[in-house]
Design a protein around this motif. Structure first.
Motif, short mmCIF file in Angstrom:
data_model
loop_
_atom_site.label_atom_id
_atom_site.label_comp_id
_atom_site.label_asym_id
_atom_site.label_seq_id
_atom_site.Cartn_x
_atom_site.Cartn_y
_atom_site.Cartn_z
N UNK A 126 -21.56 9.08 -17.47
CA UNK A 126 -20.32 9.66 -16.94
C UNK A 126 -20.50 11.17 -16.81
N UNK A 127 -20.43 11.67 -15.56
CA UNK A 127 -20.56 13.10 -15.28
C UNK A 127 -19.20 13.64 -14.84
N UNK A 128 -18.70 14.61 -15.58
CA UNK A 128 -17.39 15.18 -15.31
C UNK A 128 -16.37 14.58 -16.27
N UNK A 129 -16.17 15.21 -17.41
CA UNK A 129 -15.30 14.67 -18.46
C UNK A 129 -13.94 15.35 -18.45
N UNK A 130 -13.96 16.68 -18.61
CA UNK A 130 -12.73 17.49 -18.55
C UNK A 130 -11.69 17.00 -19.55
N UNK A 154 -20.83 17.21 -19.28
CA UNK A 154 -19.90 18.16 -18.66
C UNK A 154 -20.09 19.50 -19.36
N UNK A 155 -20.53 20.53 -18.60
CA UNK A 155 -20.77 21.84 -19.22
C UNK A 155 -19.50 22.66 -19.38
N UNK A 156 -18.35 22.16 -18.88
CA UNK A 156 -17.10 22.92 -19.00
C UNK A 156 -16.32 22.56 -20.27
N UNK A 157 -16.76 21.53 -20.99
CA UNK A 157 -16.10 21.14 -22.24
C UNK A 157 -17.18 20.89 -23.29
#
Length: 334
Positions: free
Chosen positions: A135-139, A161-164
């Motif tokens: 899963x890519x993109x968790x947010x 996900x590098x944003x979380x």
């Protein structure tokens, strides 16, 4: 005169059969009985897949006709025509309907609205011992992943996900051991040196890092980088005539700053690689916030029809050796 049943014994047999059939048909159904197919479901799966192929092949011809109607070439077609000429009106999504019939049940997993995804045949991996999900993109929204865990016994989920810095709170603590999170991004080339922040990896690099050769379900929501990333991923498989290393793909498409011809070329690359869309829905939340009259984000779910993944082919049974007969029934080959 003797009764009819004494004169003709077949008469009473007919009456008994008719009564038994009537009672059977009128008996109440067990509404609580689980509708859970076995690991080896319907034997006519190849026929269902072949029928889906025929339906989609007709769609390919219909798309060519539609391009001629509004083009006549792809370069002449607008993604979102700005006025009512030509008429009838259309949008880019009319050229790319989700026309492939999933040969199993289709189920929405995760939240209604943003976060949930449509999956073809989750029961196919319900008891699969080596089920793998990426899963890519968790947010911080992990309702999709949480429902996969709830609907399967063995699926392991790798999230990126590098944003979380973690999965969302929807993952129950009891299921946490089946999840693995890394703050990495998905890209068309590796960029993970000491000075790279965030660190980016190709799908092949991540699979090699995790010791995987196949992914059952792949979810990708990477804010328009899907075009570069999937093109780079797919082209080597097309060139080598090998199937993609995943069974199905849940993808959010961000059709920003593209022409119709560019989008068509990219989409046909997916089709050449064996991906077939079986479900779609526009991102109406995004459209509502922007209110500019266009709907340039859409969710698509694709089935990979090449190779022998669990969604298009039944697993092969291993025949027992002579010494195994009588000990246990033959099971699936791991």
């Amino acid at each position: 005169m003797a009764p009819a049943w004494q004169r003709n014994p077949r008469y009473i047999v007919f009456i008994l059969v008719a009564l038994a059939t009537t009672f059977y048909l009128l008996a109440p159904a067990d509404v609580d009985a689980p509708l859970r197919p076995s690991f080896y479901p319907d034997s006519d799966l190849p026929n269902r897949v072949a029928r889906s192929d025929r339906i989609y092949n007709k769609l390919l011809l219909d798309r060519k006709d539609l391009i001629k109607k509004f083009g006549p070439t792809p370069n002449d077609v607008a993604l979102f025509p700005p006025n009512k000429d030509p008429w009838p009106a259309y949008t880019v999504w009319d050229f790319f309907p989700a026309a492939y019939n999933c040969p199993h049940e289709v189920q929405r997993l995760g939240a209604l609205g943003d976060g949930g995804k449509w999956v073809c045949g989750i029961t196919r991996v319900e008891t699969k011992p080596d089920c793998i999900v990426y899963s890519f993109g968790i947010n911080y929204e992990s309702s999709f992943e949480a429902e996969i865990l709830a609907n399967t016994e063995h699926c392991q989920i790798w999230g990126y996900d590098f944003s979380v810095n973690a999965f969302g709170p929807q993952i129950p603590r009891a299921q946490a051991p089946r999840t693995h999170f890394r703050p990495y991004g998905l890209a068309g080339a590796d960029k993970h040196g000491p000075d790279d922040n965030p660190k980016m990896y190709t799908l092949e690099s991540l699979m090699k890092m995790n010791g995987h050769t196949h992914i059952d379900i792949l979810k990708v929501d990477i804010e328009r980088w899907e075009f570069e990333t999937l093109t780079t991923l797919i082209k080597p498989y097309i060139a080598s005539n090998k199937p993609l290393p995943f069974g199905q793909l849940q993808l959010e498409i961000h059709i920003w700053n593209l022409s119709f011809a560019e989008y068509l070329t990219w989409w046909e690359t997916l089709e050449t690689a064996g991906l077939r869309p079986f479900w779609t829905e526009p991102n109406l939340v995004y459209q509502n916030y922007n209110r500019d009259g266009t709907s340039d984000l859409a969710e698509y779910s694709f089935l990979n029809i090449k190779g022998d993944n669990i969604f298009i082919k039944d697993p092969t049974r291993r025949l027992p050796s002579d010494g195994e007969y009588g000990r246990h029934a033959p099971g699936p080959t791991p």
